[in-house]
Design a protein around this motif. Structure first.
Motif, PDB file in Angstrom:
ATOM      1  N   MET A  54       0.840  -1.203   0.000  1.00 47.29           N
ATOM      2  CA  MET A  54       0.000   0.000   0.000  1.00 47.29           C
ATOM      3  C   MET A  54       0.876   1.254   0.000  1.00 47.29           C
ATOM      4  O   MET A  54       0.528   2.263  -0.601  1.00 47.29           O
ATOM      5  N   ASP A  55       1.999   1.169   0.685  1.00 46.16           N
ATOM      6  CA  ASP A  55       2.906   2.317   0.673  1.00 46.16           C
ATOM      7  C   ASP A  55       3.505   2.509  -0.720  1.00 46.16           C
ATOM      8  O   ASP A  55       3.661   3.624  -1.189  1.00 46.16           O
ATOM      9  N   GLY A  58       1.040   4.192  -2.729  1.00 47.89           N
ATOM     10  CA  GLY A  58       1.055   5.608  -2.376  1.00 47.89           C
ATOM     11  C   GLY A  58       2.255   6.332  -2.981  1.00 47.89           C
ATOM     12  O   GLY A  58       2.148   7.456  -3.447  1.00 47.89           O
ATOM     13  N   GLN A  59       3.386   5.661  -2.985  1.00 46.74           N
ATOM     14  CA  GLN A  59       4.585   6.267  -3.578  1.00 46.74           C
ATOM     15  C   GLN A  59       4.385   6.508  -5.071  1.00 46.74           C
ATOM     16  O   GLN A  59       4.805   7.523  -5.610  1.00 46.74           O
ATOM     17  N   THR A  62       2.048   9.490  -5.543  1.00 53.10           N
ATOM     18  CA  THR A  62       2.620  10.804  -5.236  1.00 53.10           C
ATOM     19  C   THR A  62       3.947  11.052  -5.951  1.00 53.10           C
ATOM     20  O   THR A  62       4.539  12.106  -5.772  1.00 53.10           O
ATOM     21  N   GLN A  64       6.565  12.355  -8.205  1.00 51.76           N
ATOM     22  CA  GLN A  64       6.558  13.603  -8.981  1.00 51.76           C
ATOM     23  C   GLN A  64       7.315  13.481 -10.304  1.00 51.76           C
ATOM     24  O   GLN A  64       6.897  14.005 -11.310  1.00 51.76           O
ATOM     25  N   LYS A 324      -0.998  21.135  -5.484  1.00 46.05           N
ATOM     26  CA  LYS A 324       0.088  21.018  -4.522  1.00 46.05           C
ATOM     27  C   LYS A 324       0.001  22.124  -3.466  1.00 46.05           C
ATOM     28  O   LYS A 324      -0.418  21.915  -2.380  1.00 46.05           O
ATOM     29  N   GLN A 358      -3.825  23.423  -0.315  1.00 46.11           N
ATOM     30  CA  GLN A 358      -3.321  22.126  -0.746  1.00 46.11           C
ATOM     31  C   GLN A 358      -4.074  21.615  -1.956  1.00 46.11           C
ATOM     32  O   GLN A 358      -3.614  20.784  -2.678  1.00 46.11           O
TER      33      GLN A 358
ATOM     34  N   HIS B  19       4.583  16.420   2.669  1.00 45.70           N
ATOM     35  CA  HIS B  19       3.171  16.274   2.294  1.00 45.70           C
ATOM     36  C   HIS B  19       2.889  14.906   1.674  1.00 45.70           C
ATOM     37  O   HIS B  19       1.943  14.203   2.046  1.00 45.70           O
ATOM     38  N   ASP B  20       3.726  14.508   0.724  1.00 47.09           N
ATOM     39  CA  ASP B  20       3.483  13.241   0.029  1.00 47.09           C
ATOM     40  C   ASP B  20       3.590  12.044   0.981  1.00 47.09           C
ATOM     41  O   ASP B  20       2.878  11.053   0.831  1.00 47.09           O
ATOM     42  N   VAL B  23       0.388  11.751   2.718  1.00 47.22           N
ATOM     43  CA  VAL B  23      -0.632  11.191   1.814  1.00 47.22           C
ATOM     44  C   VAL B  23      -0.458   9.671   1.728  1.00 47.22           C
ATOM     45  O   VAL B  23      -1.428   8.915   1.788  1.00 47.22           O
ATOM     46  N   ARG B  24       0.792   9.228   1.604  1.00 47.39           N
ATOM     47  CA  ARG B  24       1.056   7.776   1.546  1.00 47.39           C
ATOM     48  C   ARG B  24       0.535   7.092   2.812  1.00 47.39           C
ATOM     49  O   ARG B  24      -0.062   6.016   2.760  1.00 47.39           O
ATOM     50  N   ILE B  27      -3.192   6.943   2.698  1.00 48.54           N
ATOM     51  CA  ILE B  27      -3.666   5.975   1.691  1.00 48.54           C
ATOM     52  C   ILE B  27      -3.640   4.565   2.277  1.00 48.54           C
ATOM     53  O   ILE B  27      -4.568   3.777   2.091  1.00 48.54           O
ATOM     54  N   ARG B  37      -6.146  12.437   0.611  1.00 55.78           N
ATOM     55  CA  ARG B  37      -5.779  13.844   0.396  1.00 55.78           C
ATOM     56  C   ARG B  37      -6.665  14.765   1.232  1.00 55.78           C
ATOM     57  O   ARG B  37      -6.213  15.774   1.763  1.00 55.78           O
TER      58      ARG B  37
END
Lengths: 534, 173
Positions: A54-55, A58-59, A62, A64, A324, A358, B19-20, B23-24, B27, B37
């Motif tokens: 799950m991480d 998430g990575q 997010t 970039q 952001k 945000q 921030h990210d 969020v992780r 999640i 978020r």
């Protein structure tokens, strides 16, 4: 036995994680949720795996920095095979060679949106021979091969194959062609195109159009416009449908037979029919727009700032803009933020006047009265932190801003774009009613009449991962209504900057020596989102 | 006033930086990016308001995770009629374990390395899903896979990335 049970539970866990990541947690049934919790409860190892996967999910969400999409020339070197004679084939071969030549030449120049050197728009005239049209609108447009292009990308002769979304191009003679998804159109010259399949909406709104007519060829016929708006569709079964909205269209088939289709009428030609069959003219029947993603490009929040009795400003953020962070910082006064109809969930006010956002998707109203001490205040400015990745991910490859200002005395507006990473770099222009002064080398003088009392300023910032960054500013006097489409010409074209960094800060700096009102500052991801309802 | 400004500025900076990560974290507790978020958004507000309480000698991430966890609880309470991904006991355990994990691995650069090891078609598929946010139908169309194969393949990719990241972290240690 133990191993096989372990394998089964792992497999079960793997399936459940897959559903959460790819279909959403809401897609799990109540039994599956129960299974998930039981598995997590019973086995620390599975819990660890769940947490890790799950991480990772998430990575990836997010993350970039994805590799920038490969920039390929817009021009396709593969002309559409048309079923014609050897002479046509020879002609196609010639086009192919010319296309390849053009392709290599263009690659040498770095074409593909905002390019190196002085930037494509700045050298538009020099490139006029090969630049047949410009991409003026790109709504989630994905071209064949998965490529996307920024609005403003130059288009040469070749095939435009729109796999998804919709797009509009403007030819050098001012004709606008809207391509629906699934359309394959070969732009042959500045005045002709071949529609192999799909649907285009043709618009010519130039009031003094003097050039040769723009011809649209289809597998069955050739269309010449005697007016301004029509839609032509070539369907998969070979059926062609023509809807003439304004003016008229002359359709000439391969046998030389001509039909004159008047405005507000429509005809259909089947595979075998020579003469067109009258069909009902209904606007809803043509130019079916591709479904738009609801979360992009639309202004969905408008914020009002009461700065002082004489000053009023509002801020409107287009959706996605503040994904952001957006910062607003003003000087020379104190303010207290109040929210109406919504919590301050997205904006945080501090005593400095700093607001962070945000995300832009907020409803409600934010009032910020600022106590301005008349003698002390010389200016106020908005520093808008633009996330470079948000800029790059924008469907149009750019960020747009717009504001309206009125003044009674001299007022200078300074717009600067800066990079955090290269503090020394600054792309800046300064405009006022009475003079035009700019510090970017490539900026042109700004034609503003001294009698004007209200201006609308609309700007576009292009930050491209693989090419140069540029700022474009269009100043509209009060009598000029902004077009729904991005303009062909800009009042100011900023100098293009090196491509290895991105512009992150847009500062709008308003110097006020007396009465001044700045209204409706907007940020958006498309031209339309910032000029609408202005 | 200047003191509180400085604290607010510091927290803003830290929030932007992490921030990210938050969020992780959210999640993994909620299973939904959008919910995560929203929760982090709310948590950020509270963090800003509590800026003065932050002890700079302590790591920021666990402190911020705690705020995020409380917001997760509030979010679940607000949406209690909706089915919840995790039971209360599991939520609590995972929240603690995940906060520790993120503090350790927050800056892992292994993902970039492991992604680069994948075949380019797989990299592109992940980019289409996570970066360009194509939905399942669009992904099927782009990849030519059936829905079932697509989901299976995506899960395979995540598992191989996860294995690669773990191996890389072990070898780095």
């Amino acid at each position: 036995m133990k191993d096989s049970t372990h394998q089964q539970t792992r497999e079960q866990m793997r399936e459940l994680i897959g559903i959460i990541c790819d279909q959403g947690a809401a897609a799990l049934t109540s039994e599956q949720r129960e299974d998930l919790n039981n598995l997590l409860r019973e086995s620390p190892a599975l819990r660890q795996e769940y947490a890790g996967l799950m991480d990772l999910h998430g990575q990836l969400i997010t993350k970039q920095q994805w590799a920038p999409a490969e920039v390929v020339p817009f021009v396709s070197a593969r002309p559409i095979p048309q079923r014609h004679s050897l002479r046509s084939i020879a002609a196609i071969a010639a086009v192919l060679v010319a296309g390849l030549f053009l392709l290599f030449w263009l690659m040498g120049r770095g074409i593909g949106g905002w390019t190196m050197g002085g930037g494509y728009l700045a050298s538009r005239e020099a490139a006029a021979d090969t630049h047949l049209a410009t991409l003026i609108e790109s709504v989630d447009a994905v071209w064949q091969g998965g490529t996307t292009y920024a609005e403003g990308a130059p288009i040469g002769a070749g095939v435009l194959d729109l796999a998804a979304g919709e797009a509009a191009i403007r030819t050098r003679s001012g004709i606008r062609l809207y391509l629906n998804q699934g359309t394959r159109l070969e732009l042959k010259t500045g005045n002709s195109a071949y529609l192999e399949r799909g649907e285009i909406y043709f618009v010519n709104t130039e009031t003094e159009w003097l050039g040769a007519p723009f011809l649209i060829q289809t597998p069955k016929a050739e269309l010449e416009h005697l007016g301004t708006r029509y839609s032509i569709a070539v369907k998969a079964d070979g059926v062609e449908e023509l809807f003439v909205e304004e003016g008229a269209v002359i359709r000439k088939d391969s046998s030389g037979r001509e039909e004159h289709i008047a405005q507000q009428s429509a005809r259909r030609w089947s595979q075998t029919q020579q003469a067109g069959e009258e069909i009902t003219f209904a606007k809803a029947a043509y130019y079916r727009r591709a479904a738009k993603r609801s979360d992009r490009g639309l202004p969905i929040v408008r914020e009002t700032f009461d700065l002082a009795p004489d000053l009023a400003a509002s801020l409107e953020l287009g959706s996605g803009v503040g994904v952001k962070n957006t910062w607003l910082l003003w000087h020379g006064g104190q303010a207290v933020a109040e929210a109406e109809g919504a919590s301050l969930g997205d904006f945080v006010h501090t005593e400095q006047g700093l607001i962070t956002s945000q995300k832009a998707a907020v409803a409600g109203r934010l009032k910020i009265p600022i106590d301005l001490a008349q003698d002390e205040v010389t200016y106020f400015s908005f520093d808008l932190g633009l996330d470079p990745d948000v800029l790059r991910q924008s469907r149009s490859g750019g960020m747009y801003f717009a504001f309206r200002c009125a003044d009674e005395v001299d007022q200078k507006i300074q717009i600067s774009l800066t990079s955090r990473r290269k503090a020394a770099f600054r792309l800046e222009t300064k405009i006022s009613h009475y003079d035009s002064d700019l510090r970017g080398k490539a900026m042109a003088a700004l034609p503003i009449s001294p009698t004007e009392t209200e201006l609308r300023v609309v700007g576009k910032i292009v930050s491209h991962a693989a090419a140069a960054d540029q700022i474009f500013v269009r100043v509209l006097p009060s009598y000029e209504e902004p077009s729904e489409l991005e303009p062909w010409a800009w009042s100011l074209v900023g100098q293009s900057a090196a491509a290895d960094f991105s512009l992150e800060w847009l500062t709008l700096h308003f110097r006020q020596d007396g009465g001044c009102a700045v209204k409706e500052i907007r940020l958006g991801r498309s031209w339309n989102s910032v000029v609408r309802v202005l | 006033m200047s003191g509180s400004n400085t604290e607010a500025e510091k927290i803003t900076g830290l929030l932007m930086q992490h921030h990210d990560t938050l969020v992780r974290y959210a999640i993994s507790l909620l299973g939904s990016e959008q919910d995560a978020r929203d929760v982090v958004q709310e948590a950020s507000i509270h963090l800003m308001r509590k800026a003065a309480d932050y002890d700079e000698d302590k790591p920021f991430v666990p402190w911020a995770c705690r705020f995020t966890y409380y917001e997760v609880l509030k979010y679940r309470e607000k949406n209690r009629r909706m089915p919840q991904l995790l039971d209360d006991d599991m939520l609590e355990i995972l929240a603690t374990e995940q906060a520790d994990r993120l503090q350790r691995d927050e800056r892992s650069e292994a993902l970039g390395f492991c992604l680069a090891e994948l075949p380019s078609a797989d990299q592109q598929l992940l980019e289409l899903k996570y970066h360009q946010e194509l939905d399942a139908n669009e992904l099927c169309e782009q990849s030519g896979m059936s829905r079932r194969s697509l989901f299976r393949h995506l899960q395979d990719l995540r598992e191989s990335l996860y294995a690669c990241i773990k191996n890389r972290e072990i070898s780095t240690v």
